[in-house]
Structure formats: C-alpha cells, structure tokens
Scaffold this active site. Sequence first.
Site, PDB file in Angstrom:
ATOM      1  N   ASP A   1       0.862  -1.187   0.000  1.00  0.00           N
ATOM      2  CA  ASP A   1       0.000   0.000   0.000  1.00  0.00           C
ATOM      3  C   ASP A   1       0.899   1.238   0.000  1.00  0.00           C
ATOM      4  O   ASP A   1       1.481   1.593   1.027  1.00  0.00           O
ATOM      5  CB  ASP A   1      -0.900   0.021   1.244  1.00  0.00           C
ATOM      6  CG  ASP A   1      -2.040  -0.991   1.176  1.00  0.00           C
ATOM      7  OD1 ASP A   1      -1.919  -1.953   0.387  1.00  0.00           O
ATOM      8  OD2 ASP A   1      -3.023  -0.831   1.919  1.00  0.00           O
TER       9      ASP A   1
ATOM     10  N   LYS B   1      -6.785   3.514  -3.142  1.00  0.00           N
ATOM     11  CA  LYS B   1      -7.170   3.486  -1.724  1.00  0.00           C
ATOM     12  C   LYS B   1      -7.397   4.913  -1.235  1.00  0.00           C
ATOM     13  O   LYS B   1      -6.650   5.822  -1.585  1.00  0.00           O
ATOM     14  CB  LYS B   1      -6.057   2.784  -0.940  1.00  0.00           C
ATOM     15  CG  LYS B   1      -6.216   2.765   0.574  1.00  0.00           C
ATOM     16  CD  LYS B   1      -5.061   1.996   1.204  1.00  0.00           C
ATOM     17  CE  LYS B   1      -4.990   2.198   2.708  1.00  0.00           C
ATOM     18  NZ  LYS B   1      -3.856   1.495   3.323  1.00  0.00           N
TER      19      LYS B   1
ATOM     20  N   LYS C   1     -10.107   0.413  -2.326  1.00  0.00           N
ATOM     21  CA  LYS C   1     -10.005   0.134  -0.890  1.00  0.00           C
ATOM     22  C   LYS C   1     -10.368   1.400  -0.120  1.00  0.00           C
ATOM     23  O   LYS C   1      -9.831   2.468  -0.375  1.00  0.00           O
ATOM     24  CB  LYS C   1      -8.586  -0.314  -0.522  1.00  0.00           C
ATOM     25  CG  LYS C   1      -8.390  -0.538   0.993  1.00  0.00           C
ATOM     26  CD  LYS C   1      -6.999  -1.069   1.306  1.00  0.00           C
ATOM     27  CE  LYS C   1      -6.711  -1.061   2.806  1.00  0.00           C
ATOM     28  NZ  LYS C   1      -5.380  -1.589   3.137  1.00  0.00           N
TER      29      LYS C   1
END
Length: 217
Positions: A89, A152, A181
């Site tokens: 991430d 995300k 996400k």
Amino acid sequence: MKFEKYFDHTILKPEASKDDVKKICDEALKYDFASVCVNQYNTKFVADLLKGSDVKVCTVVGFPLGAVSTAVKVFETGEAIKDGAQEIDMVINVGALKDKDYTFVENDIREVKKACGDKAILKVIIETCLLTDEEKVKACELSVAAGADFVKTSTGFSKGGAKAEDVKIMKDTVKDNAKVKASGGIHSYEEAQEMIKAGADRLGTSATIAIVEGAER
C-alpha cells in the site's frame, strides 16, 4: 465473497509492540481476514506468523506522507517483498499531484508496481481528504495508467478518512480496471456496509473485530 474477506486488519500506530502485532495476526487468522497491514519493520514478523494461511501480508510504503523519492519507495517495496509482503500500500506524492506534475506521479506509481512484479499486488493511497474531486479522479486515472491493482482512499493519518462519496468517485473512475479500498475512520458494521455499497472491494481498519461482531448481532 464472505464478509470477513473484505478486511485488511490494520495496525500502523508507531507505538505498536510485537505483542500488539501478534494479537492482530491471531485475530486475522481466527476470522480469516484478507490481510494484516503493518509498517515495514513488522513485515517479517507478520509473514512468519501468517505462514501457511491464506491471510496475506500487507506493508505500507512511503507512509504516511508519500513525500519521499521514487527510489526510496522502490527500495522499501523490495525490502518488504524480501521480508514476505504480498500486498503493498503506497502513498502517492500529493504535492506533485497538486503541482499537476502528472508524469512524476504516474512514474512514481509505475516504478513501485514494477518493483512488486508478480510477487505483490499494489494499492495506491491517494489521500482523498487533501484532494478536490477533480484531483481524486486524476489520481485514480494515473494509478490505472501505471498498472495499480487498487486505489485506496486514505492513510488514516491525515485530516480525514474514508467517505462513501469518495469511494463512489473512485469506483466510477477506475471501473473494472482496478479495485477500490476504503480506509480510515471505519468503525462500525453500518459504516463498512456503506463503503461496500459505494463500491469498495476492500476495507482497511483497526476496528475490524467490532465491525465483524456488529455483523453477527
């Protein structure tokens, strides 16, 4: 997909001890969450604890500001994968996006994706609370162009977290070219469902147990 598999069970607070991290891993194994998300320091420890399970090891890169060089993000990614990370991430360079230096932002993401190779999927944190709607769309477009697997919403360390309206903007932008996400500030079953309804494919939260237990009530 079963409800539990939406979750990246997350522990990113700087004061997290090994006992804290082990507890998160034990919970993730018990509930069969999608992954455990940690800082790089804990990657190998988590990989050892989760070995043999289908709970993935997720590590953050360029966290939480994204304001390091691409080379540093690439190095971090390589080290994380070496230690057992299966998901990365990364945080975009928000300042570069604001400067409209889109070539830099896209290349930053692409180089990290290259470093992931076939060993890890890449989620790109765009930090929605710092962006206009137009910038959110652009960040998602650049992420898709660079080959990201997910976009995300948030680090959870800035001025705000996930909002359903942002998730919808992101989903409408990436369509089937990437997943979304939602993370940051998701504390209840109701909030989790709101994010999923808006288009989230994965949820990052440290309140995972409370959310799952809320679903069982």
